[in-house]
Enzyme design. Structure first.
Site, PDB file in Angstrom:
ATOM      1  N   HIS A  45       0.832  -1.201   0.000  1.00 56.57           N
ATOM      2  CA  HIS A  45       0.000   0.000   0.000  1.00 56.57           C
ATOM      3  C   HIS A  45       0.870   1.256   0.000  1.00 56.57           C
ATOM      4  O   HIS A  45       0.673   2.174  -0.818  1.00 56.57           O
ATOM      5  CB  HIS A  45      -0.900  -0.035   1.239  1.00 56.57           C
ATOM      6  CG  HIS A  45      -1.741   1.186   1.450  1.00 56.57           C
ATOM      7  ND1 HIS A  45      -3.098   1.220   1.202  1.00 56.57           N
ATOM      8  CD2 HIS A  45      -1.417   2.430   1.899  1.00 56.57           C
ATOM      9  CE1 HIS A  45      -3.569   2.424   1.483  1.00 56.57           C
ATOM     10  NE2 HIS A  45      -2.564   3.185   1.916  1.00 56.57           N
ATOM     11  N   GLU A  46       1.855   1.298   0.910  1.00 50.03           N
ATOM     12  CA  GLU A  46       2.669   2.512   1.037  1.00 50.03           C
ATOM     13  C   GLU A  46       3.518   2.767  -0.204  1.00 50.03           C
ATOM     14  O   GLU A  46       3.609   3.899  -0.689  1.00 50.03           O
ATOM     15  CB  GLU A  46       3.563   2.417   2.273  1.00 50.03           C
ATOM     16  CG  GLU A  46       2.821   2.351   3.591  1.00 50.03           C
ATOM     17  CD  GLU A  46       1.831   3.486   3.784  1.00 50.03           C
ATOM     18  OE1 GLU A  46       2.006   4.558   3.179  1.00 50.03           O
ATOM     19  OE2 GLU A  46       0.867   3.301   4.536  1.00 50.03           O
ATOM     20  N   HIS A 101       1.550   4.321  -2.992  1.00 49.51           N
ATOM     21  CA  HIS A 101       1.346   5.768  -2.925  1.00 49.51           C
ATOM     22  C   HIS A 101       2.446   6.481  -3.716  1.00 49.51           C
ATOM     23  O   HIS A 101       2.211   7.501  -4.370  1.00 49.51           O
ATOM     24  CB  HIS A 101       1.369   6.258  -1.474  1.00 49.51           C
ATOM     25  CG  HIS A 101       0.041   6.173  -0.779  1.00 49.51           C
ATOM     26  ND1 HIS A 101      -1.107   6.742  -1.302  1.00 49.51           N
ATOM     27  CD2 HIS A 101      -0.321   5.593   0.399  1.00 49.51           C
ATOM     28  CE1 HIS A 101      -2.119   6.521  -0.468  1.00 49.51           C
ATOM     29  NE2 HIS A 101      -1.666   5.829   0.558  1.00 49.51           N
ATOM     30  N   GLU A 127      -6.173   6.574  -2.387  1.00 45.71           N
ATOM     31  CA  GLU A 127      -6.139   5.544  -1.348  1.00 45.71           C
ATOM     32  C   GLU A 127      -6.532   4.181  -1.911  1.00 45.71           C
ATOM     33  O   GLU A 127      -5.925   3.154  -1.576  1.00 45.71           O
ATOM     34  CB  GLU A 127      -7.073   5.913  -0.201  1.00 45.71           C
ATOM     35  CG  GLU A 127      -6.414   6.736   0.880  1.00 45.71           C
ATOM     36  CD  GLU A 127      -5.283   5.994   1.566  1.00 45.71           C
ATOM     37  OE1 GLU A 127      -5.470   4.824   1.955  1.00 45.71           O
ATOM     38  OE2 GLU A 127      -4.212   6.581   1.723  1.00 45.71           O
ATOM     39  N   HIS A 157      -9.875   7.773   3.208  1.00 49.55           N
ATOM     40  CA  HIS A 157      -9.810   6.348   3.535  1.00 49.55           C
ATOM     41  C   HIS A 157     -11.182   5.685   3.483  1.00 49.55           C
ATOM     42  O   HIS A 157     -11.272   4.453   3.445  1.00 49.55           O
ATOM     43  CB  HIS A 157      -9.185   6.145   4.918  1.00 49.55           C
ATOM     44  CG  HIS A 157      -7.781   6.638   5.016  1.00 49.55           C
ATOM     45  ND1 HIS A 157      -7.474   7.951   5.305  1.00 49.55           N
ATOM     46  CD2 HIS A 157      -6.591   6.001   4.837  1.00 49.55           C
ATOM     47  CE1 HIS A 157      -6.164   8.104   5.318  1.00 49.55           C
ATOM     48  NE2 HIS A 157      -5.607   6.940   5.046  1.00 49.55           N
TER      49      HIS A 157
END
Length: 554
Positions: free
Chosen positions: A368-369, A372, A392, A456
């Protein structure tokens, strides 16, 4: 800064910031140290030839002793008057035998391939010598016949052939080459930059200083494979780097990614690079100690798998697609219950969670990170409103892709986000892609107020779309997890499979989405992607349209 989840859901969370005994020289051991125990046979008797672990002070002292006697040693083993020995390392065995590793010089020049090990008994008598070369080091002249420039040009050509784009060498020096054949005067030229796969380059090229002939070349970046005992993914292999006699968490095979220890600090600095003596990392259990390596294992493993996922699935070489790795920071803050990507430092940061024993370093969080970063360096979706929700969701989508790609039996692929980190304290995941509203805040489908939600929660619309596009609506079980995905219009959606859904989303993100893309234009962008990939009359194109309609985006 793009945090993993909406912090205001929990009022107890911390607010995120902007972004002994002496050495016994006679034995080389530290009193009472477990390191004093040498390997033993089944009888419990210590093996005479087993090395003992020297304390730092003992090792330093022994090296100084051996260096002080180096001139005498050189004469004893028959080296010439122009040759000198420089101590590189010392090993002492349980029976007192000392093995001293030396580099050699000739008339002040390094002798490459001239290293040797002298073995001495406990009494100091020389018992033997192990040499890299048996040739006598003797060179008629130390004046080169070819220029430094010629040697550097040759080295650059070799580096370019290996994929480096460097336009200048990092330097050349005169050496004696004794690695093969008759020792000769030579140049050693080093070329840096990167190799063709993004690995840092440190190509050493040896050129005969009399003829200009290339004698040898080797890569100075050494990769190692370590073993990591992770908290969430079991025992995993880690790509590490050996520096001297110490390993560190630098992955030279994936853009030089590094993992640092923030030691519960919150400054903007990277922190301290994780190092280890035996290349076995972590314990597999959480610890509140900042010396704990387990969180670093999970973060490093997650970075590795994410890099491989993007490379294998989309042919993307790193976050910026330039072969350069980001870096990770663990043990951030005190009981910091979040993780975030910061494009300004090109880094990922993980808190240790409640009690500093619940690090947010699971595989899907890592994916996920890093994703980004991919978004920041492609569409650049604004981190607010509907575009923020898409931002997100993109990280959730690709984080899910990473988890399935890993095929890790300890963390099987699923459509649950953050299910391993137990951020709710009751075993439930943070987000659900099949029915986002199950988390109590996310939207299952679009409405005119979606853009007012925290990103989110507005992400739920795209997460739900992706699940429907991949797996379809209705009840099903995947990898042991039960799902039951509804549709806002009562339709039945047939999925096209996760692999195709990922290709469509990535194509849309990198080709059709912009910083201000909202849900309506995301529908247009993914349809354009599906058309480009599979055709405008394809089943895939029709499935994209149906999945968006099923979440009320038209």
């Amino acid at each position: 800064m793009t945090p993993f989840y909406a912090r205001h859901k929990r009022t107890t969370l911390a607010i995120a910031t902007a972004v002994a005994a002496g050495a016994l020289l006679s034995t080389g051991l530290t009193t009472g140290s477990a390191a004093a125990v040498t390997p033993a046979e089944s009888t419990g008797k210590a093996l005479a030839g087993a090395p003992v672990q020297l304390s730092a002070a003992a090792r330093t002292s022994l090296i100084k002793e051996q260096q002080a006697d180096a001139t005498t040693t050189a004469r004893e083993i028959g080296l010439g008057a122009k040759e000198k020995l420089v101590v590189k390392d010392v090993v002492r065995d349980a029976d007192g035998t000392v093995h001293t590793r030396y580099e050699r010089t000739y008339d002040g020049l390094p002798v490459l391939g001239g290293d040797l090990v002298v073995h001495e008994s406990k009494s100091g008598a020389t018992e033997g010598v192990s040499k890299a070369t048996k040739a006598t080091i003797k060179v008629a002249s130390l004046t080169p016949k070819v220029t430094v420039a010629k040697a550097e040009t040759q080295a650059l050509s070799a580096a370019k052939a290996a994929g480096s784009d460097k336009t200048a060498a990092d330097g050349a020096r005169k050496v004696i080459w004794a690695g093969s054949g008759t020792p000769v005067l030579a140049y050693e030229t080093i070329v840096g930059g990167f190799q063709d796969d993004g690995t840092p380059n440190q190509l050493h090229v040896i050129t005969d200083a009399a003829t200009g002939k290339k004698l040898y070349e080797y890569q100075g970046i050494e990769n190692a494979t370590g073993t990591g005992k992770s908290l969430y993914s079991g025992t995993v292999s880690l790509s590490t780097t050996l520096s001297g006699s110490t390993y560190n968490l630098t992955d030279a095979t994936r853009g030089n990614h590094k993992t640092y220890n923030k030691s519960h600090g919150t400054s903007s600095s990277a922190g301290t690079l994780f190092t280890d003596a035996d290349n076995v990392w972590g314990t597999g259990a959480a610890s509140s100690s900042t010396a704990d390596q387990t969180a670093a294992v999970d973060a490093t493993y997650g970075a590795q798998v994410t890099w491989d996922f993007y490379k294998s699935t989309f042919g993307r070489s790193g976050i910026k697609n330039n072969g350069v790795g980001a870096y990770s920071r663990v043990h951030y803050g005190n009981q910091y219950v979040n993780a975030f990507w910061d494009d300004s430092c090109f880094c990922m940061t993980y808190g240790d969670g409640d009690g500093n024993t619940h690090p947010l370093t699971s595989l899907d969080v890592a994916g996920h990170e890093m994703s980004h970063g991919v978004t920041a360096n492609t569409a650049g979706l604004n981190y607010s409103g509907e575009s923020g929700g898409l931002n997100e969701a993109t990280s959730d989508i690709f984080g899910t892709g990473v988890e399935f790609f890993a095929n890790n039996s300890s963390d099987k692929g699923d459509y649950l986000i953050g299910e391993k980190i137990d951020i709710n304290g009751d075993g439930t995941p943070l987000r659900y892609m099949d029915k986002p509203s199950k988390d109590g805040g996310s939207a299952d489908s679009w409405s005119s107020s979606v853009g007012n939600l925290d990103v989110h929660y507005s992400s739920g619309v795209a997460n739900h779309f992706f699940y429907l596009l991949s797996e379809g609506s209705g009840a099903k079980t995947i990898n042991g997890v039960s799902y039951n995905s509804p549709t806002s219009n009562g339709s039945t959606v047939t999925g096209i499979g996760r692999d195709k859904a990922l290709q469509i989303w990535y194509k849309a993100l990198t080709t059709y989405f912009t910083s201000t893309t909202n849900y309506k234009s995301a529908r247009t962008g993914t349809l354009s992607a599906a058309s480009a990939l599979y055709g405008s009359t394809s089943a895939e194109y029709k499935a994209v349209a149906a999945a968006w309609s099923a979440v009320n985006v038209s």
